[in-house]
Write an enzyme that holds these catalytic residues in place. Structure first.
Site, PDB file in Angstrom:
ATOM      1  N   SER A  79       0.800  -1.239   0.000  1.00  0.00           N
ATOM      2  CA  SER A  79       0.000   0.000   0.000  1.00  0.00           C
ATOM      3  C   SER A  79       0.824   1.277   0.000  1.00  0.00           C
ATOM      4  O   SER A  79       0.256   2.364  -0.125  1.00  0.00           O
ATOM      5  CB  SER A  79      -0.945   0.000   1.203  1.00  0.00           C
ATOM      6  OG  SER A  79      -1.997  -0.917   1.003  1.00  0.00           O
ATOM      7  N   LYS A 117       0.191   3.476  -2.867  1.00  0.00           N
ATOM      8  CA  LYS A 117      -0.955   4.384  -2.877  1.00  0.00           C
ATOM      9  C   LYS A 117      -0.518   5.842  -2.849  1.00  0.00           C
ATOM     10  O   LYS A 117      -1.308   6.744  -3.195  1.00  0.00           O
ATOM     11  CB  LYS A 117      -1.873   4.095  -1.686  1.00  0.00           C
ATOM     12  CG  LYS A 117      -2.674   2.793  -1.800  1.00  0.00           C
ATOM     13  CD  LYS A 117      -3.581   2.622  -0.593  1.00  0.00           C
ATOM     14  CE  LYS A 117      -4.550   1.454  -0.760  1.00  0.00           C
ATOM     15  NZ  LYS A 117      -3.912   0.153  -0.584  1.00  0.00           N
ATOM     16  N   SER A 146      -6.511   3.206   3.988  1.00  0.00           N
ATOM     17  CA  SER A 146      -5.798   2.380   3.014  1.00  0.00           C
ATOM     18  C   SER A 146      -6.770   1.587   2.150  1.00  0.00           C
ATOM     19  O   SER A 146      -6.540   0.413   1.837  1.00  0.00           O
ATOM     20  CB  SER A 146      -4.809   1.438   3.714  1.00  0.00           C
ATOM     21  OG  SER A 146      -3.847   0.956   2.793  1.00  0.00           O
TER      22      SER A 146
END
Length: 400
Positions: A61, A64, A125
């Site tokens: 993540s 991201k 997230s």
């Protein structure tokens, strides 16, 4: 012209602050259990510590950050507004209902605002929120990934490749911790108006309250971002940033075996930077360093200055041994254009390569033509070029 062979050198013993030179600097012994790590000073771009920083890893993540960068870019351009709503498709809802990944619990038919989706990406997230952005901006997740790869090259990522918007495991979805730090830095520099989202501690959507996974928020003094990541293959990682006394550092650690160790190593890395390194300023942007003699110009002197702040980040113990000298050919021949490079400030720090800072002319000086050249040339040949050594440079006030 024999006077062109004269070399003007100014020398000053002075502690300097942060210059944009991307070099590792010697530091007291430090080691981390992270498989990959990097620590940079944002003001200078200097790398203060690195370990396997250019290995391609699965960022989970942490990637991201790149999706958020593109959304911030859309907001800044006016293509999106925080109050805009984006519908959630049935396909996205079904996809993340069956996959075992973090979500913000979007439901088919929902119309969350862009601000809610951003908080879903940053705080919660949410993989589903990333997909909503991807289809809204790129049409499909595949075309959005293509755009991520294009944007990555534009902002200086060297060893990253994106196949999706969320960081969902894929053999071809890779980054380096150096690239992760670069994205984090670009977010902070390019979109300061949106960076506050990374400090939000918790966010509730669809009745589900989720806390920010960043382990340093509210724990470490000055910590205000950025993003964690975890998959079974990648291990635990985090990109973190903190600011103290005007000095901002970014650290990235990856490949750790637990969330507890991730938190510990991230804090240790940033603490190492704040404890052992400090930023010092030599000159402010536009500050005059010296006045140089001009050969055959309508004015006989031209101010020399630096085009940008001249700064450097160094070990605290190295400050007293630093030297800076101004070097340029004297006299400088007209015509001279304002902003033209005419010299160099050379900063010498024991144990590392010299740092060279461009020095530019602070004014335009036209060349003398006709009979005026004879008198000017005779005057300079008769009286010389003035001082040949500067006793000291006039630095800006010492600052963080």
């Amino acid at each position: 012209m024999f006077s062109r062979s004269l070399r003007r050198i100014g020398v000053a013993l002075f502690a300097v602050l942060a210059l944009a030179v991307n070099q590792a600097v010697a530091a007291p012994p430090f080691e981390t259990t992270a498989r990959n790590a990097i620590l940079i000073d944002v003001d200078s771009g200097m790398v203060l510590y690195e370990k396997n920083a250019d290995d391609r890893i699965h960022p989970a993540s942490m990637s991201k950050l790149m999706t958020a960068y593109v959304v911030f870019e859309q907001l800044a351009s006016g293509a999106l507004k925080l109050t805009d709503t984006i519908p959630v498709s049935v396909d996205i809802w079904r996809k993340w209902r069956r996959l075992d990944g973090s979500t913000m619990f979007l439901n088919a038919g929902d119309r969350p605002t862009v601000e809610q989706l951003l908080l879903g990406v940053i705080v919660q997230s949410g993989n589903d929120a990333c997909d909503v952005f991807a289809t809204a901006i790129g049409g499909t997740e595949e075309s959005f990934a293509d755009y991520l790869n294009q944007k990555a090259k534009e902002i200086g990522l060297r060893d990253s490749h994106f196949t999706n918007a969320s960081g969902w495991p894929d053999p071809d979805h890779v980054m380096t911790v150096r690239d992760i730090a670069t994205v984090a830095e670009r977010i902070i520099r390019d979109f300061p108006q949106y960076y506050h989202f990374y400090s939000v501690r918790e966010f509730t959507y669809a009745g589900v309250r989720q806390r920010n996974r960043n382990p340093l928020l509210g724990v470490m003094d000055g910590a205000d971002g950025l993003k964690t990541g975890y998959t079974a293959e990648a291990g635990y990682g985090v990109a973190v940033s903190a600011v103290r006394d005007g000095q901002r550092l970014i650290g990235v650690v990856a490949g750790l075996p637990s969330s507890r160790e991730r938190a510990r190593e991230a804090e240790r890395l940033l603490s190492h930077g704040f404890r052992n390194f400090k930023s010092y300023k030599l000159f402010d942007k536009g500050q005059m360093i010296e006045e140089a003699a001009v050969w055959l110009g309508e004015h006989d002197r031209v101010p020399l200055m630096v085009a940008d702040d001249v700064k450097i980040t160094i070990e605290r113990s190295a400050r007293q041994n630093m030297k800076a000298k101004l070097v340029y050919d004297s006299p400088i021949s007209a015509p001279i254009k304002e902003g033209q490079r005419v010299g160099t400030v050379v900063v010498t720090i024991p144990g590392r390569d010299d740092v060279e800072v461009p020095v530019v002319a602070g004014a335009t000086i036209e060349e003398i033509t006709g009979f005026g050249r004879i008198g000017a040339a005779f005057k300079q040949l008769l009286w010389g070029t003035g001082r040949s050594v500067t006793d000291s440079l006039e630095p800006a006030a010492d600052s963080k």
